[in-house]
Motif scaffolding. Structure first.
Motif, mmCIF file in Angstrom:
data_model
loop_
_atom_site.group_PDB
_atom_site.id
_atom_site.type_symbol
_atom_site.label_atom_id
_atom_site.label_comp_id
_atom_site.label_asym_id
_atom_site.label_seq_id
_atom_site.Cartn_x
_atom_site.Cartn_y
_atom_site.Cartn_z
ATOM 1 N N VAL A 187 -3.399 -2.193 -5.049
ATOM 2 C CA VAL A 187 -4.536 -1.524 -5.716
ATOM 3 C C VAL A 187 -5.149 -0.763 -4.689
ATOM 4 N N ALA A 188 -5.155 -1.041 -3.361
ATOM 5 C CA ALA A 188 -5.942 -0.274 -2.414
ATOM 6 C C ALA A 188 -5.583 1.190 -2.475
ATOM 7 N N PHE A 243 1.004 -1.097 -0.049
ATOM 8 C CA PHE A 243 -0.026 -0.105 -0.102
ATOM 9 C C PHE A 243 0.918 1.169 -0.109
ATOM 10 N N LEU A 244 1.984 1.184 0.698
ATOM 11 C CA LEU A 244 2.923 2.471 0.764
ATOM 12 C C LEU A 244 3.499 2.747 -0.349
ATOM 13 N N ILE A 245 3.932 1.551 -1.314
ATOM 14 C CA ILE A 245 4.654 1.601 -2.458
ATOM 15 C C ILE A 245 3.460 2.151 -3.649
ATOM 16 N N GLY A 246 2.301 1.612 -3.396
ATOM 17 C CA GLY A 246 1.250 2.238 -4.245
ATOM 18 C C GLY A 246 0.983 3.601 -3.944
ATOM 19 N N ALA A 292 -17.279 -7.881 7.015
ATOM 20 C CA ALA A 292 -16.849 -6.487 7.587
ATOM 21 C C ALA A 292 -15.568 -6.308 6.856
ATOM 22 N N GLY A 293 -14.674 -7.266 6.475
ATOM 23 C CA GLY A 293 -13.499 -6.901 5.953
ATOM 24 C C GLY A 293 -13.682 -6.549 4.305
ATOM 25 N N THR A 294 -14.654 -7.346 3.870
ATOM 26 C CA THR A 294 -14.875 -6.949 2.334
ATOM 27 C C THR A 294 -15.466 -5.335 2.250
ATOM 28 N N TYR A 295 -16.322 -5.018 3.248
ATOM 29 C CA TYR A 295 -17.025 -3.814 2.990
ATOM 30 C C TYR A 295 -15.900 -2.766 3.083
ATOM 31 N N LEU A 296 -14.873 -2.827 4.169
ATOM 32 C CA LEU A 296 -13.759 -1.990 4.686
ATOM 33 C C LEU A 296 -12.758 -1.745 3.297
ATOM 34 N N LEU A 297 -12.566 -3.257 2.686
ATOM 35 C CA LEU A 297 -11.609 -3.062 1.409
ATOM 36 C C LEU A 297 -12.317 -2.510 0.159
#
Length: 283
Positions: free
Chosen positions: A150-151, A24-27, A96-101
């Motif tokens: 991707v995030a 994520f930090l690279i993106g 919950a995880g799918t919703y957040l992502l």
């Protein structure tokens, strides 16, 4: 709480989330800005998604876990948690995880769902049928850095594929070293994870070959000019040490040499990923 930690395989979940957070930090470096609130969402969502996948895995393998010494004390085979309780927890974490992502972007959400389905419902049942399960499991196992990237960046590009490929190839010596160490226990449940299904020279040769392939793959960030010479040099040193450990295993064919390769794999991946982050040169 102890049973919940065992259900979600906390150490494995931590490593998965760590890998995704670095990517994520690279993106974010590609974007030129780090949205720390989204980084926190990724960590929490990734933790929940991974915990859900591990929970589904343990529900499916409850009777098999009861046969193996290292897993017999898990909450489901030991009877401290019911299938219903584990299912509710896993479904809750998954949703919950799918919703957040998915809230970060839809592609991240879709990739997360794909990872759960492939890990829990393709890789898990294949473990008893064929060593090909390791190849299938390597796909969801390599998705965390892709999901993390991707995030932050919103789409799959060359950098995302490099991150995916490094972790994908790394998993083969990693998994096979673990399978070599635990082969006696795995056989109690009928798991066939080594390339030939047993500890022999052919399995060791195949493990060595994949470790050898990892050497040029680890250099892709520098080869494609997304990373500098520091990440290239450190990755090369780590890969050569890792390759040497695989060579020792090939020569010794011992559990101890496989254990050293296993520990080496735990150290190798975070160093290479962190160096890619610190020495990232941009697009």
């Amino acid at each position: 709480m102890k049973d919940f930690i065992k259900l979600i395989k906390f150490r494995l979940t931590f490593l998965v989330v760590f890998s995704a957070s670095i990517s994520f930090l690279i993106g974010s470096k590609v974007n030129g800005v780090i949205h720390w609130a989204d980084w926190v969402k990724l960590i929490i969502g990734g933790f929940l998604i991974t915990g859900a996948a591990n929970g589904f895995n343990e529900i499916i393998e409850k009777d098999l876990d009861r046969l193996m010494k290292r897993t017999a004390d898990r909450p489901l085979p030991s009877g401290r948690m019911t299938n219903g309780q584990a299912l509710i927890l896993s479904l809750g974490m998954g949703l919950a995880g799918t919703y957040l992502l998915g809230n970060l972007n839809l592609l991240t959400g879709y990739l997360s769902i794909f990872a759960i389905v492939l890990y829990a419902f393709a890789y898990t049942p294949l473990k008893q049928k064929s060593p090909i399960s390791v190849f299938v499991g390597a796909i969801p196992g390599a998705l965390p850095p892709l999901i993390g990237y991707v995030a932050a960046y919103g789409r799959i590009d060359e950098i995302a594929l490099i991150l995916f490929l490094i972790q994908f190839v790394w998993q083969f010596p990693h998994f096979w070293a673990i399978a070599w160490v635990l082969d006696d226990d795995y056989k109690l449940a009928g798991f066939r994870l080594l390339p030939t299904g047993k500890r022999d020279r052919i399995s060791a040769v195949i493990t060595f070959i994949f470790t050898l392939v990892l050497v040029p793959v680890s250099l892709l960030p520098t080869i494609y000019h997304y990373g500098g010479y520091y990440v290239g040099a450190i990755s090369l040193v780590c890969s050569v040490i890792f390759l040497y450990q695989a060579l020792v295993m090939l020569r010794a064919l011992s559990i101890e040499s496989a254990r050293q390769l296993m520990f080496g794999s735990f150290i190798y991946l975070p160093i290479v990923q962190l160096m890619f982050l610190f020495d990232f040169t941009g697009k």
